[in-house]
Scaffold this motif. Structure first.
Motif, PDB file in Angstrom:
ATOM      1  N   HIS A  70       0.849  -1.128  -0.106  1.00 59.32           N
ATOM      2  CA  HIS A  70       0.098  -0.021   0.095  1.00 59.32           C
ATOM      3  C   HIS A  70       0.874   1.101   0.064  1.00 59.32           C
ATOM      4  CE1 HIS A  70       0.564   1.285   4.062  1.00 59.32           C
ATOM      5  NE2 HIS A  70       0.601  -0.332   4.272  1.00 59.32           N
ATOM      6  N   ARG A  71       1.878   1.113   0.241  1.00 62.72           N
ATOM      7  CA  ARG A  71       3.044   2.258   0.143  1.00 62.72           C
ATOM      8  C   ARG A  71       3.541   2.610  -1.188  1.00 62.72           C
ATOM      9  NH1 ARG A  71       4.289   0.282   5.031  1.00 62.72           N
ATOM     10  NH2 ARG A  71       3.628   1.717   6.887  1.00 62.72           N
ATOM     11  N   TYR A  72       3.575   4.019  -1.656  1.00 64.60           N
ATOM     12  CA  TYR A  72       4.128   4.484  -2.839  1.00 64.60           C
ATOM     13  C   TYR A  72       5.123   5.359  -2.798  1.00 64.60           C
ATOM     14  CZ  TYR A  72       4.591   4.443  -8.046  1.00 64.60           C
ATOM     15  OH  TYR A  72       4.798   4.344  -9.290  1.00 64.60           O
ATOM     16  N   ILE A  73       6.606   5.220  -2.737  1.00 65.01           N
ATOM     17  CA  ILE A  73       7.493   6.179  -2.566  1.00 65.01           C
ATOM     18  C   ILE A  73       7.912   6.946  -3.642  1.00 65.01           C
ATOM     19  CG2 ILE A  73       9.782   6.541  -1.608  1.00 65.01           C
ATOM     20  CD1 ILE A  73       9.088   3.731   0.058  1.00 65.01           C
ATOM     21  N   ILE A  74       7.965   8.033  -3.721  1.00 63.77           N
ATOM     22  CA  ILE A  74       8.179   9.043  -4.726  1.00 63.77           C
ATOM     23  C   ILE A  74       9.610   9.672  -4.608  1.00 63.77           C
ATOM     24  CG2 ILE A  74       7.471  10.868  -6.247  1.00 63.77           C
ATOM     25  CD1 ILE A  74       5.444   8.650  -5.614  1.00 63.77           C
ATOM     26  N   SER A  75      10.469   9.138  -5.351  1.00 62.00           N
ATOM     27  CA  SER A  75      11.872   9.522  -5.371  1.00 62.00           C
ATOM     28  C   SER A  75      12.258  10.888  -5.844  1.00 62.00           C
ATOM     29  CB  SER A  75      13.047   8.779  -6.084  1.00 62.00           C
ATOM     30  OG  SER A  75      12.995   7.522  -5.528  1.00 62.00           O
ATOM     31  N   PHE A  76      12.859  11.712  -5.351  1.00 62.50           N
ATOM     32  CA  PHE A  76      13.118  13.183  -5.735  1.00 62.50           C
ATOM     33  C   PHE A  76      11.814  14.048  -5.559  1.00 62.50           C
ATOM     34  CE2 PHE A  76      17.018  11.036  -6.822  1.00 62.50           C
ATOM     35  CZ  PHE A  76      17.897  12.102  -6.748  1.00 62.50           C
ATOM     36  N   THR A  77      11.298  13.994  -4.719  1.00 65.89           N
ATOM     37  CA  THR A  77       9.733  14.754  -4.437  1.00 65.89           C
ATOM     38  C   THR A  77      10.418  16.008  -4.432  1.00 65.89           C
ATOM     39  OG1 THR A  77       8.704  12.906  -3.270  1.00 65.89           O
ATOM     40  CG2 THR A  77       7.760  15.083  -3.048  1.00 65.89           C
ATOM     41  N   ARG A  78       9.731  17.083  -5.121  1.00 61.53           N
ATOM     42  CA  ARG A  78      10.088  18.535  -5.185  1.00 61.53           C
ATOM     43  C   ARG A  78       8.685  19.456  -4.959  1.00 61.53           C
ATOM     44  NH1 ARG A  78      15.048  17.582  -9.669  1.00 61.53           N
ATOM     45  NH2 ARG A  78      16.242  16.911  -7.774  1.00 61.53           N
ATOM     46  N   SER A  79       7.601  18.702  -5.068  1.00 67.77           N
ATOM     47  CA  SER A  79       6.355  19.378  -4.850  1.00 67.77           C
ATOM     48  C   SER A  79       5.124  18.785  -4.564  1.00 67.77           C
ATOM     49  CB  SER A  79       5.994  20.315  -6.423  1.00 67.77           C
ATOM     50  OG  SER A  79       5.720  19.296  -7.358  1.00 67.77           O
ATOM     51  N   ALA A  80       4.074  19.373  -4.075  1.00 68.02           N
ATOM     52  CA  ALA A  80       2.806  18.612  -4.051  1.00 68.02           C
ATOM     53  C   ALA A  80       2.434  17.601  -5.276  1.00 68.02           C
ATOM     54  CB  ALA A  80       1.960  19.358  -3.347  1.00 68.02           C
ATOM     55  N   ALA A  81       2.488  18.133  -6.413  1.00 69.74           N
ATOM     56  CA  ALA A  81       2.124  17.619  -7.648  1.00 69.74           C
ATOM     57  C   ALA A  81       2.851  16.417  -7.873  1.00 69.74           C
ATOM     58  CB  ALA A  81       2.276  18.724  -8.604  1.00 69.74           C
ATOM     59  N   ASP A  82       4.129  16.085  -7.373  1.00 72.24           N
ATOM     60  CA  ASP A  82       4.690  15.026  -7.453  1.00 72.24           C
ATOM     61  C   ASP A  82       4.059  13.886  -6.576  1.00 72.24           C
ATOM     62  OD1 ASP A  82       6.814  16.075  -8.815  1.00 72.24           O
ATOM     63  OD2 ASP A  82       8.196  16.403  -7.416  1.00 72.24           O
ATOM     64  N   LEU A  83       3.247  14.316  -5.573  1.00 68.38           N
ATOM     65  CA  LEU A  83       2.637  13.325  -4.745  1.00 68.38           C
ATOM     66  C   LEU A  83       1.374  13.026  -5.149  1.00 68.38           C
ATOM     67  CD1 LEU A  83       3.787  14.540  -1.158  1.00 68.38           C
ATOM     68  CD2 LEU A  83       4.611  12.556  -2.585  1.00 68.38           C
ATOM     69  N   VAL A  84       0.543  13.972  -5.511  1.00 73.47           N
ATOM     70  CA  VAL A  84      -0.796  13.812  -5.858  1.00 73.47           C
ATOM     71  C   VAL A  84      -0.881  13.252  -7.440  1.00 73.47           C
ATOM     72  CG1 VAL A  84      -1.325  16.008  -6.826  1.00 73.47           C
ATOM     73  CG2 VAL A  84      -3.029  14.679  -5.786  1.00 73.47           C
ATOM     74  N   ALA A  85       0.142  13.464  -7.961  1.00 69.48           N
ATOM     75  CA  ALA A  85       0.064  12.783  -9.417  1.00 69.48           C
ATOM     76  C   ALA A  85      -0.007  11.236  -9.335  1.00 69.48           C
ATOM     77  CB  ALA A  85       1.576  13.179 -10.236  1.00 69.48           C
ATOM     78  N   VAL A  86       0.550  10.731  -8.452  1.00 70.11           N
ATOM     79  CA  VAL A  86       0.489   9.088  -8.181  1.00 70.11           C
ATOM     80  C   VAL A  86      -1.012   8.697  -8.007  1.00 70.11           C
ATOM     81  CG1 VAL A  86       1.290   7.228  -6.879  1.00 70.11           C
ATOM     82  CG2 VAL A  86       2.937   9.230  -7.574  1.00 70.11           C
ATOM     83  N   ARG A  87      -1.711   9.510  -7.006  1.00 70.04           N
ATOM     84  CA  ARG A  87      -2.945   9.253  -6.523  1.00 70.04           C
ATOM     85  C   ARG A  87      -4.008   9.526  -7.886  1.00 70.04           C
ATOM     86  NH1 ARG A  87      -4.266   8.353  -1.739  1.00 70.04           N
ATOM     87  NH2 ARG A  87      -2.318   9.582  -0.642  1.00 70.04           N
ATOM     88  N   ALA A  88      -3.827  10.375  -8.504  1.00 66.68           N
ATOM     89  CA  ALA A  88      -4.281  10.570  -9.962  1.00 66.68           C
ATOM     90  C   ALA A  88      -4.212   9.605 -10.906  1.00 66.68           C
ATOM     91  CB  ALA A  88      -3.985  11.961 -10.473  1.00 66.68           C
TER      92      ALA A  88
END
Length: 908
Positions: A489-507
């Motif tokens: 259930h965890r999805y780790i985003i390497s080189f996160t630089r903005s909120a868009a980097d995170l919510v993109a995965v949920r989208a």
């Protein structure tokens, strides 16, 4: 000191052998003798003579180092040695280093057992940690702390284990033979037989190719990690919980309901980490979960059946509860054949019957039989019922003995063994969004609406990369439907630089996951901040997340639990080890404050490597140096490469590692510890910042100097490390093959191989000098080291990094770069760092107050220096060889890489 010979009499080279226990000394001497005999039988003088000559030269070089030793004579000799013979010499040195490691591991286990027999409260053990909390805050505080305790190691496939599995298994068999000698019945005849078997095993190792012939696949890596769970982790977990219980209720342990929850959780990136690794696909992820599930169900079934065989309590004396009888009636209906067999063999043993039926339900689950358990909670409920029945019948020790150990194992590993985590680079998701919804990739609010409300259309991917992203998310939903949400259930985003980097995965997940599965799909998106810039902007990104309605709702569904990962490896490669440690300490304190201000239950996930240049070093010491409020009874940390096999090689060593970790987490989670850490950080913050800035400037001046990338490639075996078939991941994240795309592991690995170890210390001397050269500065540095665990641990790691380096051999490696200005800059900072580390610690020489570490290092020094000399000579030949003549020299360099990894006891 006595002369060194091919008989590996290395103990004579140790300046103070009194720190080597007699039993270890005897075991090393025996292994040395057997290895010499095997080499004599297999190779004769054609290997033993150059081996003895090289070891003697290496030893003399070390003795003369203070007088400016010259390695050129022996290097000239080695250049004349044919590569085939040189390869065999390197293999012999490597095998000896591996035997030394094995013997020291065994001595460590012996020491732990002896401490346990003495009944003393051992420093760093769980018992001492609990007593520390009780003394500071009382017994009620420790009970509350243990109830919310969570320790979550995450095993990764990062390729830092240079040995092939066949070699690891062979060394394990040698260890088992040595274990036989510890038995009370080991008489002279028995010892002769053990020696014969040891000689046989060493001969087999000598005849075994040291490297894999092809790079392992991700599923090979899954099987390797599964072996660790199977051989040690599954069995050691109950012992950790028992140690807590023993301390909390010494007189009644095992006779009352336990007060210790299953606070250990294991995660895995093996088969889920696709950042820069095209070999990890959605299909690999699915197969990894299936392998994990099959293994844990098989182990739980075997364990349950073994307990059942020993459980002979008769209902003539131990009456079952009504609830248990009711459950047994259902079990008999589901498994009539098993019921008939039990009625014949043990008709009066209902509690045993319940365990047998539990094993049958596990087997049915493995075979996708509908009679199987639907999940781990169902089995836990069955075990709870069994325990209550036994307790009510007046035999609590039967309830809370082996059955409790089984219950802890089920609660810890559940039916998926380890929570498989997915990881991918933020740029991959941004590219997928641009492909599917052009113009949305930087718009966090628009992406949040897609994730919350769904997509109005169903765009089809046009590239394989985007299709793979969607397939991965779809696979996670399928895994959860079959094995439960915790399985993946965890999805780790390497080189996160903005909120868009995170919510993109949920989208993207909203598009990928079928509508009927979406309401039950759990997706915890974890930002990973790695570079200096990203770490400093972490709070801003998290603030942006809280402004998104969909993300805020998802957070509320998780009880406001948020996980944030911080990277030690890339931050150190980015700005140097001193500045990286400073910024990591600062951001963890800021994140803890941010979480408190926003009513967030924060878990900081530490992406630590095994080496000193990537956040390595003793984990318990590192925990005690963490920022105020950043632990709070929760620790999640990666365990990588050779550190997995070092820490979990045996049940005893794995249990001790977890005990020390638990000790430190408990100690750092009290109000007293948090207030103390905050005061110290406030007192020394400005001084640390000044040192950090100077250190970072010195580091960047080096790595950004013209021609540095080419210089790095020439002075280290970087290219040859990339040719080792030790992991499924490429050395670079992209095809650019520049320093920016180079992963932190080969960066650190290469410097350690060259005996420069630059990643562990460069820039530290410049930083310390900023304070040290001021009026009263030396006293300030020593005060900081004495009072502040964070600073003390940083200096300790740098000191160890310097001790593993070698100025004479490192200088020769730097000469190969053919850039005198870079060479001189590194040597100047090297001398400056050693000088100021010794001043700050108040020592006259490295490891002065660590005699055991010093003796351990000196024990290996002759072999390690000999391997370094061989590597220098081989690299020189390789750099000047024609294309058709490079093969043998490349093989020799790779052999020395494996040997130095064993001798230095770390890679990346």
């Amino acid at each position: 000191m006595q002369p060194i010979s091919a008989r590996f009499s290395d103990i004579s080279a140790v300046s103070d052998a009194s720190f080597i226990p007699a039993q270890l000394r005897d075991e090393i001497a025996m292994l040395d003798g057997i290895l010499y005999d095997v080499l004599k039988e297999c190779e004769g003088d054609r290997v033993l003579i150059p081996l003895a000559r090289l070891r003697q030269a290496a030893h003399e070089l070390y003795l003369q180092s203070a007088e400016g030793a010259d390695p050129d004579p022996i290097l000239n000799e080695l250049r004349e040695l044919d590569p085939t013979t040189a390869h065999k010499v390197a293999r012999a040195l490597t095998l000896h280093c591996q035997l030394l490691n094995l013997a020291e591991d065994r001595q460590r286990v012996r020491s732990l057992r002896a401490q346990g027999r003495d009944g003393r409260i051992v420093e760093d053990a769980i018992e001492s940690g609990i007593h520390e909390v009780i003394e500071l805050e009382g017994s009620e505080a420790v009970e509350a702390l243990i109830q919310r305790l969570r320790i979550h190691p995450v095993l990764t496939a990062h390729p830092t284990e240079a040995r092939r599995r066949a070699v690891v298994d062979g060394l394990q068999r040698i260890s088992q033979q040595l274990e036989r000698l510890d038995a009370p019945e080991a008489d002279d005849a028995f010892a002769v037989d053990v020696r014969r078997r040891l000689a046989e095993e060493l001969t087999a190792l000598w005849a075994t190719a040291p490297f894999r012939q092809e790079r392992p696949t991700p599923l090979d890596e899954v099987r390797r990690i599964m072996a660790v769970f199977d051989q040690t982790l599954f069995d050691l977990v109950p012992g950790v919980y028992r140690e807590v219980e023993r301390t909390l209720a010494r007189r009644y342990t095992g006779a009352t309901p336990p007060r210790t929850p299953a606070f250990l959780r294991y995660g895995s990136w093996v088969g889920g980490d696709r950042d820069g690794n095209p070999n990890v696909t959605a299909q690999v992820t699915r197969q990894a979960v299936e392998q994990q599930t099959e293994q844990v169900l098989e182990r739980l079934e075997r364990r349950t059946r073994n307990i059942a065989r020993l459980f002979t309590a008769s209902d003539r004396y131990i009456k079952p509860s009504e609830q248990l009888q009711s459950q047994l009636e259902r079990d008999q209906q589901d498994f009539p054949e098993q019921a008939a067999a039990l009625q014949r063999t043990s008709p009066d043993q209902p509690h045993r019957h319940k365990l047998v039926y539990a094993a049958e339900r596990l087997r049915a689950r493995r075979q996708s039989d509908p009679r199987g358990y639907t999940g781990a909670e169902q089995m836990i409920a069955d075990l709870d019922c069994l325990q209550r029945s036994l307790d009510d019948a007046g035999v609590p020790r039967l309830a809370y003995g082996e059955i409790q150990d089984l219950r802890w194992q089920v609660a810890t590993f559940r039916f998926h063994l380890a929570e498989l985590e997915l990881r991918q680079h933020s740029s991959i998701h941004a590219a997928a969004i641009e492909e599917l919804a052009p113009g949305y990739s930087d718009d966090a609010h628009a992406l949040d609406r897609l994730a919350r409300d769904g997509w109005q259309t169903t765009p089809e991917p046009t590239t394989e990369q985007t299709q793979e992203v969607l397939d991965t998310l779809r696979t996670a939903a399928q895994v959860q439907a079959t094995h439960g949400p915790r399985a993946c259930h965890r999805y780790i985003i390497s080189f996160t630089r903005s909120a868009a980097d995170l919510v993109a995965v949920r989208a993207l997940a909203r598009l990928a996951v079928p509508a009927e599965q979406w309401p039950d799909f759990r997706l915890d998106v974890v930002p990973l901040f790695e570079t200096r810039r990203d770490l400093e902007h972490a709070e801003r990104v998290l603030d942006e997340i809280l402004q998104l309605p969909g993300e805020r709702a998802a957070l509320a569904e998780r009880g406001n639990h948020l996980e944030v990962m911080v990277g030690y490896s890339d931050s150190a490669k980015d700005v140097g080890v001193f500045a990286a440690n400073a910024v990591l300490h600062d951001i963890q304190e800021r994140l803890a404050n941010w979480a408190r201000d926003n009513d967030i239950n924060l878990t900081i996930f530490h992406g630590r490597g095994g080496s000193l240049g990537r956040g390595g070093g003793p984990l318990n010491r590192a925990i005690r140096g963490q920022a105020a409020g950043s632990v709070s009874a929760r620790l999640k940390v990666t365990e990588q490469g050779e550190m997995i096999f070092t820490r979990y090689r045996t049940v005893e060593s794995g249990r001790w590692h977890l005990e020390r970790t638990t000790n430190a987490v408990l100690a750092m989670s009290t109000h007293h510890a948090e207030e103390h850490a905050a005061r110290l950080a406030g007192r020394y913050r400005d001084d640390l910042q000044r040192m950090s800035s100077a250190s970072e400037s010195a580091y960047l001046e080096l790595v950004k100097a013209p021609g540095f990338a080419e210089f790095f490639a020439r002075v280290t075996p970087y290219e040859e490390i990339g040719q080792l078939e030790i992991g499924s991941r490429p050395a670079h994240r992209s095809k650019a093959r520049d320093l920016e795309s180079l992963r932190a592991i080969p960066w650190v690995f290469s410097w350690s191989q060259s005996r420069i170890n630059l990643a562990a210390w460069y820039g530290v001397g410049t930083g310390l000098a900023v304070i040290g050269e001021e009026q009263g500065g030396i006293a300030k540095l020593r005060e900081m080291r004495r009072e502040w665990p964070f600073f003390a641990q940083l200096l300790e790691n740098v000191e160890m990094g310097l001790a593993r380096a070698d100025m004479i051999l490192g200088s020769k490696a730097l000469d190969m770069g053919e850039q005198p200005q870079l060479r001189d800059r590194i040597l100047d900072e090297w001398q400056r760092t050693e000088k100021w580390v010794l001043i700050a610690t108040g020592k006259d020489y490295l490891l002065e107050r660590q005699p055991f570490a010093q003796a351990s290092q000196e024990l290996r020094r002759t072999d390690v220096d000999a391997l370094s000399l061989l590597q220098l000579a081989a690299l020189d030949q390789l750099r000047n060889a024609s294309e058709q003549d490079r093969g043998p020299w490349t093989d020799l360099v790779k052999m020395t890489i494996a040997g130095l990894s064993s001798g230095l006891q770390n890679t990346g």
